[in-house]
Design an enzyme around this catalytic site. Structure first.
Site, short mmCIF file in Angstrom:
data_model
loop_
_atom_site.label_atom_id
_atom_site.label_comp_id
_atom_site.label_asym_id
_atom_site.label_seq_id
_atom_site.Cartn_x
_atom_site.Cartn_y
_atom_site.Cartn_z
N ASP A 198 0.83 -1.20 0.00
CA ASP A 198 0.00 0.00 0.00
C ASP A 198 0.87 1.25 0.00
O ASP A 198 2.02 1.23 0.45
CB ASP A 198 -0.97 0.01 1.19
CG ASP A 198 -0.26 -0.04 2.53
OD1 ASP A 198 0.73 -0.78 2.66
OD2 ASP A 198 -0.70 0.66 3.47
N GLU A 221 0.04 -0.91 5.91
CA GLU A 221 1.11 -0.32 6.71
C GLU A 221 0.95 1.19 6.81
O GLU A 221 1.22 1.78 7.86
CB GLU A 221 2.48 -0.65 6.10
CG GLU A 221 3.66 -0.40 7.02
CD GLU A 221 4.20 1.03 6.97
OE1 GLU A 221 5.01 1.37 7.87
OE2 GLU A 221 3.83 1.79 6.06
#
EC number: 3.5.1.18
Length: 376
Positions: A68, A133
Site C-alpha cells: 500500500d 502499513e
C-alpha cells in the site's frame, strides 16, 4: 530492462492507496510461486496479506514489506503522473517508488538470483507482505505475525524494506525503533467573566506550570543505541473564542518517543505524578502505538553491514531514529531480530516521489549478499 526495474515499474503503476492492494501481491506471489515458495493468503477484513516460505529448516530469514502507498496529494503538482512509473534522467518516478515498492522489487530479484545460484541453500526464506502499513495498521502485519506465532512459525531474522538511507544508499540502517506513546489530558477549571477571575478558575493558568514541568523532565539518558526519550506537545486547545470569558477546561495532546530505558507503564506513572503535584482536577487517556525494539550487533547486523560494504564500499551507520514501522509488531510478537534497510527517504510521502534506478539495482545486490551471508 533489468528484472528489478521491470518489477518496480509493474508495482508502481498500480494505484494501491492504503489499504488497497489492487493486484500488487498477485504479481509478487506469481514470482514466488516460480521459485517454489509455499504461499498462504491471509486476508483480514479488507486488507490483503500473504505469507510465503521456501524451505523448512532454520535459520529462517524473512523479507517484510507493504504494497500500500499513501495518497498522491495534489496531482497537479506532480511533474509526472504518480502511477505512470516513468523513468527520467536515471530516476523512476511514482508514488511508492521509495516507500516501498522499489524495495519489494529488489527483494524479489535478489531472491530469484540467490535461489538460482544456491538452490540447495541452508535454512529458509520467507516473505511477510501486507497492504495495511500506511493506514491504521490493524489488519496487516500485526495480524500476520500473530498468525505465524499461533502456528509456531519461527523467524530468526527479518529485513523490512523501509527507506532507511539518508544521503546515499546504505549509509544508514535501522537496527531498532523508539516506542510511541500518545496521551491527552483535560484540565478542569471553572468558566467565568475575564474581569472577575476570583469567581472563576482559569485552566490555562493551571496547566502552564505543569507543562513546564513535563517539558523539563529528564525521562532517561538514552543508551548506546537510542537517544534520550522525547516528550513533545502536539496540540493545545482552550478558550471559547472570545476575549472576555475564562474557559472551563484546557486540553493537551502529547507524544513520547521512548527508548528501551523506559517502559510504557513507567512513563504513564511519572506523568501522573507530575500532574498530581499541581493539585488540579484532570482526566487523562492513553494510546500506545508501538513498543521499542532493538537488534544489537550480531549476525543480522553484520550480514547487512558486510553486504553494504561489498556492494557500495561504504561503512554503514546504525540508527534508531525516525518514526515507527511494522518492525514494531514483528520484533515483539515473533521474538526476532529486525533490521530496516531500503533506498533513500528524501522524497517519501512527497509529490514527485522517486528513486534512483542504479540504487534499485544496488539494493537488489545488497539483498542478495545478505541472503548469501545468512544462508550459505
Amino acid at each position: 530492462m533489468s528484472k528489478t526495474l521491470t518489477l518496480a515499474k509493474k508495482l508502481v503503476s498500480i494505484d494501491s492507496i492504503t489499504p488497497q492492494d489492487k493486484g500488487c501481491q498477485s504479481i509478487m506471489i506469481s514470482h514466488l510461486n516460480d521459485l517454489n515458495f509455499e504461499i498462504t493468503d491471509l486476508k483480514f477484513g479488507e486488507v490483503d496479506n500473504f505469507w510465503a516460505i521456501r524451505g523448512q529448516q532454520s535459520p529462517v530469514f524473512v523479507f517484510a514489506g507493504h504494497t500500500d502507498v499513501v495518497p498522491v496529494g495534489n496531482e497537479s503538482e506532480w511533474h509526472i503522473p504518480p502511477f505512470s512509473a516513468k523513468v527520467k534522467n536515471g530516476m523512476l518516478y511514482g508514488r511508492g517508488t521509495a516507500d516501498m515498492k522499489g524495495s519489494l522489487a529488489a527483494m524479489l530479484s535478489a531472491t530469484d538470483r540467490f535461489v538460482k545460484d544456491h538452490s540447495n541453500h541452508k535454512g529458509s526464506i520467507g516473505y511477510l507482505i501486507t497492504s495495511d502499513e500506511e493506514g491504521p495498521a490493524i489488519n496487516g502485519t500485526v495480524k500476520v505475525a500473530q498468525y505465524l506465532k499461533k502456528i509456531n512459525q519461527t523467524v530468526d531474522y527479518c529485513l523490512v524494506g523501509e527507506p532507511s538511507s539518508t544521503h546515499e544508499l546504505g549509509d544508514f540502517i535501522k537496527n531498532g525503533r523508539r516506542g510511541s506513546l500518545n496521551g491527552s489530558f483535560k484540565i478542569i477549571g471553572k468558566q467565568g467573566h475575564i474581569a472577575y477571575p476570583h469567581l472563576a478558575n482559569n485552566p490555562i493558568h493551571l496547566v502552564i506550570p505543569a507543562l513546564n514541568d513535563l517539558c523539563n523532565e529528564v525521562w532517561d539518558e538514552g543508551n548506546e543505541y537510542f537517544p534520550a526519550t522525547s516528550f513533545q506537545i502536539s496540540n493545545i486547545h482552550s478558550g471559547t473564542g472570545v476575549t472576555n470569558v475564562i474557559s472551563s477546561e484546557s486540553n493537551i495532546v502529547f507524544n513520547f518517543r521512548y527508548s528501551t530505558q523506559c517502559t510504557q507503564e513507567q512513563l504513564q506513572s511519572r506523568v501522573c505524578e507530575i500532574l498530581d503535584k499541581r493539585n488540579f482536577e484532570y482526566q487523562i487517556t492513553w494510546e500506545h502505538s508501538g513498543y521499542p525494539f532493538l537488534t544489537p550487533k550480531g549476525k543480522l547486523v553484520n550480514a547487512c553491514v558486510n553486504a553494504i560494504k561489498t556492494v557500495k564500499n561504504i561503512n554503514t551507520k546504525l540508527s534508531t531514529s525516525g518514526g515507527t514501522s511494522d518492525g514494531r509488531f514483528i520484533a515483539p510478537i515473533l521474538k526476532t531480530r529486525v533490521i530496516e534497510l531500503g533506498p533513500l527517504n528524501a522524497t517519501i510521502h512527497q509529490v514527485n516521489e522517486c528513486v534512483s534506478i542504479q540504487d534499485l539495482e544496488d539494493l537488489s545486490d545488497i539483498y542478495y549478499h545478505i541472503l548469501k551471508n545468512i544462508l550459505t
